[in-house]
Write an enzyme that holds these catalytic residues in place. Structure first.
Site, mmCIF file in Angstrom:
data_model
loop_
_atom_site.group_PDB
_atom_site.id
_atom_site.type_symbol
_atom_site.label_atom_id
_atom_site.label_comp_id
_atom_site.label_asym_id
_atom_site.label_seq_id
_atom_site.Cartn_x
_atom_site.Cartn_y
_atom_site.Cartn_z
ATOM 1 N N SER A 112 0.834 -1.197 0.000
ATOM 2 C CA SER A 112 0.000 0.000 0.000
ATOM 3 C C SER A 112 0.871 1.250 0.000
ATOM 4 C CB SER A 112 -0.902 0.018 1.234
ATOM 5 O OG SER A 112 -1.572 1.264 1.357
ATOM 6 N N TYR A 141 -2.987 -0.804 10.031
ATOM 7 C CA TYR A 141 -2.890 -1.213 8.632
ATOM 8 C C TYR A 141 -1.496 -0.898 8.079
ATOM 9 C CZ TYR A 141 -4.101 -1.332 3.620
ATOM 10 O OH TYR A 141 -4.141 -1.602 2.263
#
Length: 254
Positions: A147, A160
């Site tokens: 990400s 995350y």
């Protein structure tokens, strides 16, 4: 792009979004696709039907990730489905796409949310690779979906971000370890993409414009933007690229 005929690919979290787009693109290039899903079997069936209706080959695998024995259960189903469709045993391409995100700052994330995030986002890929390597042929491909959050600070997505930072480290370490077998290991780092995850952020014209403004192209990414790069990494054209985190944010980090 490279020809994947005769190759077998496993894509986790392939029932929708980026995972579905990657599964469809690899199937277009000729690979037999194992479409993994966690709980949404109807969406996974749509992915398979979309692939087969376009002339590709695919089958479904249901397995919950982030629980004890998840890798064993997933690959037991994988082996059984391969045999059922008359395909040769083995694996050529593993795409670790499945992930979840519990938003929250450091004082908001609970133990349960943190543990679940780590279990799905980094522990599951770790052991899927471990079990997948027992089946993967030399010259295989491992593609981990990371990400954009690992290159900048996002306090509201700290759990995350930590888990995806682990994915980046796993990618580099595996690349060095598996080079002798000709296996490449790379990570894709998407930014804002038009998926169910970002639907609420895109619900208003103002919200959509704000997300589009991150990219130098002034638009939000599409799942196909990510899938096309995954197809390159899965092909022989990428044979000299390994251990890399590929930014697929449309220039959002510039």
């Amino acid at each position: 792009m490279g020809d994947l005929k005769g190759k077998t690919a496993l894509v986790t979290g392939a029932s929708r979004g980026i995972g579905r787009a990657i599964a469809q693109r690899l199937a277009e290039d000729g690979a037999l696709i194992a479409v993994h899903y966690g709980s949404n079997d109807a969406a996974a069936k749509e992915t398979v039907e979309g692939i087969t209706s376009a002339g590709g080959r695919a089958f479904m695998i249901g397995a919950e990730l982030g629980v004890p024995g998840d890798a064993e259960a997933l690959f037991a189903a994988f082996d059984a489905e391969l045999a059922a469709c008359g395909a040769e045993p083995g694996l050529d391409i593993l795409v670790n796409n499945a992930a979840l995100n519990f938003p929250g700052r450091i004082d908001e994330v609970t133990y349960e949310e943190f543990d679940r995030t780590v279990a799905v986002n980094i522990r599951a890929p770790f052991f899927l690779v471990q079990h997948g390597l027992r089946r993967m042929r030399d010259g295989g491909r491992i593609i981990n979906v990371s990400s954009a959050v690992t290159s900048t600070a996002h306090p509201s997505q700290i759990a995350y971000s930590v888990s995806k930072g682990g994915v980046d480290t796993l990618t580099r370490t595996l690349a060095k370890d598996l080079g002798a077998r000709g296996i490449t290991v790379n990570a894709l780092a998407p930014g804002w993409v038009e998926t169910d995850v970002t639907a609420s952020r895109r619900a208003t014209p103002e919200g959509r414009a704000a997300l589009a403004a991150y990219s130098v192209f002034n638009r939000i990414g599409r799942p196909g933007d990510i899938a096309d790069v995954a197809a390159f990494l899965a092909s022989d054209d990428s044979r000299w690229i390994t251990g890399q985190r590929i930014d697929v944010t449309g220039g959002s980090m510039l």
